[in-house]
Design a protein around this motif. Structure first.
Motif, short mmCIF file in Angstrom:
data_model
loop_
_atom_site.label_atom_id
_atom_site.label_comp_id
_atom_site.label_asym_id
_atom_site.label_seq_id
_atom_site.Cartn_x
_atom_site.Cartn_y
_atom_site.Cartn_z
N PHE A 107 -5.85 4.44 -7.28
CA PHE A 107 -6.25 3.36 -6.02
C PHE A 107 -7.34 2.45 -6.39
O PHE A 107 -8.61 3.00 -7.02
N GLY A 112 -3.78 3.66 0.72
CA GLY A 112 -4.32 3.34 -0.41
C GLY A 112 -3.84 2.10 -1.12
O GLY A 112 -2.61 1.97 -0.99
N TYR A 126 -9.21 3.49 -0.92
CA TYR A 126 -8.20 4.42 -0.40
C TYR A 126 -8.94 4.87 1.02
O TYR A 126 -10.22 4.78 0.78
N SER A 178 0.85 -1.34 0.13
CA SER A 178 -0.04 0.20 0.26
C SER A 178 0.77 1.07 0.01
O SER A 178 1.88 1.29 0.39
#
Ligand code: ADP
Ligand code: 5GP
Length: 187
Positions: free
Chosen positions: A69, A81, A72, A36
């Protein structure tokens, strides 16, 4: 070629999600863990591009504007995200992908990607959860209280998941998650 499966693992902070996911990734070459992007500062020992992509608020906003994304969310005062391109590429090449994300992110993915498999990791008790977050020793006391307060609310979402695994004994919890993943493939 068959598509990979998307496994979403969430649960309160400190419940052991990261520990369980690390074990699964190390033991299985056919599974990828999504990395992420976050605006949180790295904790001691965390590496950019390995644990997270650590970015500025501006970089995060740019990724939102560029539709970068899959989901997120704002979690404990920072943004997190899931990069869309990397996850979709791995799935289309047939690799299973694990997202280790918070409950808001999981519920967003469930709306967009209902064929995903949703696994909630529960602590054996709130007392043990506190011990684990404090024992991890990487968060300030006020952040720990914030995370424990959120944990109570997050636990109420457990019923929205396909599976619930209590992380009491770590080896048993890892085996349970691995079995869920194998069973989902043969289903
Ligand atoms: P999360 O990713 O859910 O925030 P972590 O994986 O960082 O949680 O785990 C929090 C702490 O709890 C870590 O110090 C980890 O070593 C410890 N831990 C994880 N699973 C267990 C377990 N089954 N029993 C005892 N301690 C555990
Ligand atoms: P930490 O700061 O402890 O690494 O993570 C805080 C919380 O953010 C955890 O519950 C973690 O699962 C969640 N998280 C990590 N990455 C993402 C992400 O990409 N999206 C969402 N929604 N949550 C994330």
């Amino acid at each position: 070629m068959r598509e990979g499966k998307l496994f979403v693992i969430s649960g309160p902070s400190g419940t052991g999600k990261g520990t369980i996911c690390d074990r699964i990734i190390k033991e299985n070459d056919d599974v990828a863990l999504s990395i992420s992007m976050t605006t949180r500062k790295p904790r001691e020992g965390e590496i950019d591009g390995v644990n997270y992509y650590f970015v500025t608020d501006e970089e995060f906003e740019r990724a939102i504007a560029e539709d970068g994304f899959l989901e997120y969310a704002r979690v404990y005062e920072h943004s997190y995200g899931t990069p869309k391109k990397a996850v979709l590429a791995r799935l289309s090449e047939g690799t299973d992908v694990i997202l280790e994300i918070d409950t808001q992110g999981a519920m967003n993915i469930k709306r967009k990607y209902p064929e995903g498999v949703f696994i909630f990791i529960k602590p054996p008790s709130m007392h043990e959860l506190r011990k684990r977050i404090e024992g991890r020793g990487k968060d300030d006391p006020d952040i720990i209280e914030l995370r424990l307060g959120e944990a109570e609310k997050e636990m109420q979402l457990a019923d929205e998941y396909d599976y619930c695994v209590v992380n009491d004994d770590l080896d048993e919890a890892v085996e349970k998650v691995k079995k869920i993943m194998a069973d989902e493939h043969s289903a």
